[in-house]
Motif scaffolding. Structure first.
Motif, PDB file in Angstrom:
ATOM      1  N   PRO A 155      -1.142   8.570 -54.098  1.00 56.61           N
ATOM      2  CA  PRO A 155      -1.414   9.054 -52.951  1.00 56.61           C
ATOM      3  C   PRO A 155      -1.346   8.334 -51.182  1.00 56.61           C
ATOM      4  CG  PRO A 155      -2.269  10.119 -54.624  1.00 56.61           C
ATOM      5  CD  PRO A 155      -2.004   8.830 -54.532  1.00 56.61           C
ATOM      6  N   ALA A 156      -0.405   8.688 -50.304  1.00 55.40           N
ATOM      7  CA  ALA A 156      -0.958   7.797 -48.732  1.00 55.40           C
ATOM      8  C   ALA A 156      -1.613   8.435 -48.511  1.00 55.40           C
ATOM      9  CB  ALA A 156       0.937   7.217 -48.566  1.00 55.40           C
ATOM     10  N   LEU A 157      -1.535   9.240 -48.834  1.00 54.91           N
ATOM     11  CA  LEU A 157      -2.313  10.239 -47.987  1.00 54.91           C
ATOM     12  C   LEU A 157      -4.045  11.801 -49.194  1.00 54.91           C
ATOM     13  CD1 LEU A 157      -0.729  12.124 -44.868  1.00 54.91           C
ATOM     14  CD2 LEU A 157      -1.879  10.711 -45.211  1.00 54.91           C
ATOM     15  N   PRO A 158      -5.320  10.983 -48.879  1.00 52.86           N
ATOM     16  CA  PRO A 158      -5.199  10.221 -47.735  1.00 52.86           C
ATOM     17  C   PRO A 158      -6.271   8.433 -47.765  1.00 52.86           C
ATOM     18  CG  PRO A 158      -7.118  11.459 -48.857  1.00 52.86           C
ATOM     19  CD  PRO A 158      -5.899  11.592 -49.697  1.00 52.86           C
ATOM     20  N   ALA A 159      -6.411   8.316 -50.015  1.00 49.46           N
ATOM     21  CA  ALA A 159      -6.000   6.741 -50.299  1.00 49.46           C
ATOM     22  C   ALA A 159      -5.477   6.409 -50.052  1.00 49.46           C
ATOM     23  CB  ALA A 159      -6.263   7.088 -51.420  1.00 49.46           C
ATOM     24  N   GLY A 160      -4.341   5.979 -49.818  1.00 49.29           N
ATOM     25  CA  GLY A 160      -3.480   4.832 -49.127  1.00 49.29           C
ATOM     26  C   GLY A 160      -3.525   4.792 -47.692  1.00 49.29           C
ATOM     27  N   ARG A 161      -3.715   6.230 -47.036  1.00 46.16           N
ATOM     28  CA  ARG A 161      -3.800   5.973 -44.896  1.00 46.16           C
ATOM     29  C   ARG A 161      -5.266   4.767 -45.064  1.00 46.16           C
ATOM     30  NH1 ARG A 161      -6.551   9.664 -42.306  1.00 46.16           N
ATOM     31  NH2 ARG A 161      -6.231   8.913 -39.382  1.00 46.16           N
ATOM     32  N   ILE A 162      -6.437   5.164 -45.779  1.00 48.91           N
ATOM     33  CA  ILE A 162      -7.579   4.981 -45.999  1.00 48.91           C
ATOM     34  C   ILE A 162      -7.667   3.464 -46.067  1.00 48.91           C
ATOM     35  CG2 ILE A 162      -9.957   4.103 -46.594  1.00 48.91           C
ATOM     36  CD1 ILE A 162      -9.764   7.433 -47.112  1.00 48.91           C
ATOM     37  N   LEU A 163      -6.847   3.110 -47.096  1.00 46.11           N
ATOM     38  CA  LEU A 163      -6.681   1.687 -47.781  1.00 46.11           C
ATOM     39  C   LEU A 163      -6.147   0.602 -46.267  1.00 46.11           C
ATOM     40  CD1 LEU A 163      -6.744  -0.620 -49.642  1.00 46.11           C
ATOM     41  CD2 LEU A 163      -5.164   0.179 -50.281  1.00 46.11           C
ATOM     42  N   CYS A 164      -4.825   1.236 -45.957  1.00 43.63           N
ATOM     43  CA  CYS A 164      -3.786  -0.118 -44.564  1.00 43.63           C
ATOM     44  C   CYS A 164      -4.627   0.111 -43.569  1.00 43.63           C
ATOM     45  CB  CYS A 164      -2.891   0.954 -44.602  1.00 43.63           C
ATOM     46  SG  CYS A 164      -1.488   1.187 -46.927  1.00 43.63           S
ATOM     47  N   LEU A 165      -5.350   1.158 -43.015  1.00 46.66           N
ATOM     48  CA  LEU A 165      -6.340   1.486 -42.220  1.00 46.66           C
ATOM     49  C   LEU A 165      -7.763   0.012 -41.926  1.00 46.66           C
ATOM     50  CD1 LEU A 165      -6.858   4.837 -41.186  1.00 46.66           C
ATOM     51  CD2 LEU A 165      -5.666   2.731 -39.525  1.00 46.66           C
ATOM     52  N   VAL A 166      -8.238   0.157 -43.268  1.00 47.82           N
ATOM     53  CA  VAL A 166      -8.954  -1.239 -43.187  1.00 47.82           C
ATOM     54  C   VAL A 166      -8.546  -2.290 -43.538  1.00 47.82           C
ATOM     55  CG1 VAL A 166     -10.768  -2.163 -44.924  1.00 47.82           C
ATOM     56  CG2 VAL A 166     -10.818   0.194 -44.572  1.00 47.82           C
ATOM     57  N   LEU A 167      -6.991  -2.427 -44.452  1.00 51.41           N
ATOM     58  CA  LEU A 167      -6.986  -3.777 -44.336  1.00 51.41           C
ATOM     59  C   LEU A 167      -6.114  -3.904 -43.091  1.00 51.41           C
ATOM     60  CD1 LEU A 167      -4.730  -4.061 -47.395  1.00 51.41           C
ATOM     61  CD2 LEU A 167      -6.560  -4.762 -46.610  1.00 51.41           C
ATOM     62  N   THR A 168      -5.364  -3.426 -41.898  1.00 50.34           N
ATOM     63  CA  THR A 168      -5.073  -3.837 -40.265  1.00 50.34           C
ATOM     64  C   THR A 168      -6.069  -3.984 -39.787  1.00 50.34           C
ATOM     65  OG1 THR A 168      -3.301  -1.983 -40.939  1.00 50.34           O
ATOM     66  CG2 THR A 168      -3.375  -2.471 -38.955  1.00 50.34           C
ATOM     67  N   ALA A 169      -7.279  -3.108 -40.017  1.00 53.44           N
ATOM     68  CA  ALA A 169      -8.658  -3.575 -38.596  1.00 53.44           C
ATOM     69  C   ALA A 169      -9.159  -4.072 -39.201  1.00 53.44           C
ATOM     70  CB  ALA A 169      -9.510  -2.583 -39.423  1.00 53.44           C
ATOM     71  N   PHE A 170      -9.436  -5.346 -40.556  1.00 51.43           N
ATOM     72  CA  PHE A 170      -9.170  -6.529 -40.833  1.00 51.43           C
ATOM     73  C   PHE A 170      -8.780  -8.031 -40.459  1.00 51.43           C
ATOM     74  CE2 PHE A 170      -9.065  -9.848 -44.217  1.00 51.43           C
ATOM     75  CZ  PHE A 170     -10.831 -10.352 -44.440  1.00 51.43           C
ATOM     76  N   PHE A 171      -7.456  -7.466 -40.817  1.00 47.04           N
ATOM     77  CA  PHE A 171      -6.880  -8.704 -40.353  1.00 47.04           C
ATOM     78  C   PHE A 171      -6.329  -8.715 -38.949  1.00 47.04           C
ATOM     79  CE2 PHE A 171      -5.013  -8.257 -44.463  1.00 47.04           C
ATOM     80  CZ  PHE A 171      -4.578  -9.523 -44.902  1.00 47.04           C
ATOM     81  N   PHE A 172      -6.972  -7.599 -38.582  1.00 44.99           N
ATOM     82  CA  PHE A 172      -6.861  -7.497 -36.141  1.00 44.99           C
ATOM     83  C   PHE A 172      -7.828  -8.133 -36.039  1.00 44.99           C
ATOM     84  CE2 PHE A 172      -8.529  -5.060 -32.521  1.00 44.99           C
ATOM     85  CZ  PHE A 172      -6.637  -5.100 -31.742  1.00 44.99           C
ATOM     86  N   THR A 173      -9.177  -8.121 -36.383  1.00 42.22           N
ATOM     87  CA  THR A 173     -10.509  -8.879 -36.605  1.00 42.22           C
ATOM     88  C   THR A 173     -10.795 -10.146 -36.557  1.00 42.22           C
ATOM     89  OG1 THR A 173     -11.209  -6.319 -36.895  1.00 42.22           O
ATOM     90  CG2 THR A 173     -13.172  -8.532 -36.686  1.00 42.22           C
TER      91      THR A 173
END
Length: 326
Positions: A155-173
Motif C-alpha cells: 500500500p502507498a499509504l502509509p507504508a509506501g509514503r514513508i519508504l519514499c520519504l525516507v529514500l528521498t530525504a536520504f538522496f537529498f541529504t
C-alpha cells in the motif's frame, strides 16, 4: 459528488503527463544517454543529449507541481506516483551516470548549474507530493487505494509514503552534502601548517625510534670448493610452433558496463509498469492512448538515438583511443 475511483481502485490516468508516449520517451532517453556515456568520448554528443533530458525532467516536475496543486487539480495521486518513478529513473541517470563523464570535459559549468536546478525542482515535487499524499491531486478519495511497487506491491499509504520519504530525504541529504563539499573553499594555509606541526610533535622521528646497535663484523668468506673438470653438454630442443593470437577488438569493460546498465534499466522499467498495472486505472472513455501529448515526447528521443548510432558506427565495441574518458 460521484467517486472517480474505478471498482478495482484507481481513477482515470492523465495521459498527457503519464501516458504511454511520455513513459516510452523517458525510458528510451535514459537508456540511450547511459549507453552513449559508456561508448562515446565526444563532449558534443553527450552534452546535447544531456541538456535534452535535463529540460525534460525540469518541465515534467514543474508541470506536475502546477497541475497537482492548482485549485482544480488535473492529476491524481496515482499520476504523481508514476511521475515520481519516471523522474527518479531520469535523475539517477543524469547525476550518477552522465555527470561523472561530462565533468571531465571543459566548459560544462552551465550544465552543472542546470543540473542542480533540475535536481532541487524534482526534490521539491517529491517532498510536496509525499507530504500531502492523503489530499494530493484530483479525486483524493482514491489515494488510499494506491499501491507502490518495489519488486512487490504494497500500500502507498502509509507504508509506501514513508519508504519514499525516507529514500528521498536520504538522496537529498547525500546530494546536498556532495554539492557543499565540492564548493567549500579550501582549508586556510595556516590551519594546515598548525595541523602539520601538531602531528610532527606527537609522532617521533623515525631515526629516534630505532635502537642503537653495534655494527657486526662482516662474515668471512668461505673457501670455494675445488672445481671438477666436466665436459659441457649442449642440448638442442625443438621449439613448439607459435600459436597465432587473435584480437577480437572488443573492449570487455565497455560490454560489462552496458550489460549492467541494461539490467538496472530493465528492473526500473519493470517496477514502473507494474505500478501502473497494479493500480488498476479506470478506463479512459474510449479515447486513444496515442494523442498529441503522447506523440510529441517521442521526438525527444531522436537526438540521443542519432548520437548513439553515430558513436557505435564509428567505434563499435572497440577501445576508443581518442576517448577522453579515463
Amino acid at each position: 459528488m460521484a467517486s472517480e475511483c474505478s471498482p478495482s481502485g484507481g481513477p482515470q490516468m492523465n495521459t498527457d503527463i503519464s501516458g504511454i508516449g511520455v513513459r516510452v520517451s523517458f525510458y528510451l532517453q535514459t537508456l540511450f544517454l547511459s549507453c552513449l556515456c559508456a561508448r562515446s568520448g565526444s563532449p558534443d554528443e553527450i552534452v546535447g543529449a544531456l541538456y535534452t533530458l535535463l529540460f525534460t525532467n525540469t518541465a515534467m516536475a514543474v508541470t506536475a507541481l502546477i497541475l497537482g496543486f492548482q485549485r482544480n487539480p488535473e492529476i491524481t495521486f496515482h499520476d504523481g506516483l508514476i511521475i515520481f518513478y519516471l523522474l527518479n529513473l531520469s535523475w539517477v541517470t543524469v547525476v550518477y551516470v552522465s555527470l561523472p563523464v561530462v565533468a571531465k570535459f571543459p566548459n560544462v559549468k552551465l550544465l552543472h548549474v542546470v543540473s542542480v536546478v533540475q535536481s532541487y525542482i524534482i526534490f521539491a515535487f517529491a517532498f510536496t507530493m509525499l507530504i500531502s499524499a492523503h489530499s494530493f491531486g484530483r479525486a483524493p478519495e482514491c489515494n488510499s487505494h494506491a499501491v507502490v511497487v518495489l519488486f512487490h506491491p504494497f500500500p502507498a499509504l502509509p507504508a509506501g509514503r514513508i519508504l519514499c520519504l525516507v529514500l528521498t530525504a536520504f538522496f537529498f541529504t547525500v546530494y546536498t552534502g556532495i554539492l557543499v563539499k565540492d564548493h567549500l573553499p579550501p582549508t586556510p594555509k595556516r590551519i594546515l601548517q598548525w595541523i602539520q606541526q601538531k602531528v610532527n610533535k606527537e609522532v617521533p622521528a623515525a631515526d629516534q625510534e630505532l635502537p642503537t646497535t653495534q655494527p657486526e663484523a662482516p662474515p668471512q668468506p668461505r673457501p670455494a670448493p675445488p672445481r671438477l673438470a666436466a665436459r659441457r653438454v649442449e642440448y638442442h630442443a625443438r621449439k613448439p610452433p607459435a600459436v597465432p593470437e587473435y584480437d577480437l577488438q572488443i573492449e570487455w569493460p565497455l560490454v560489462i558496463e552496458i550489460l549492467v546498465v541494461l539490467i538496472l534499466w530493465g528492473l526500473t522499467v519493470m517496477n514502473t509498469e507494474l505500478l501502473i498495472s497494479l493500480n488498476h486505472f479506470a478506463p479512459s472513455d474510449g479515447q486513444s492512448s496515442w494523442q498529441f501529448g503522447q506523440v510529441l515526447p517521442m521526438f525527444l528521443v531522436v537526438l540521443p538515438l542519432a548520437n548513439l548510432i553515430t558513436a557505435f558506427r564509428d567505434h563499435g565495441l572497440r577501445k576508443n583511443p581518442t576517448s577522453q574518458r579515463t
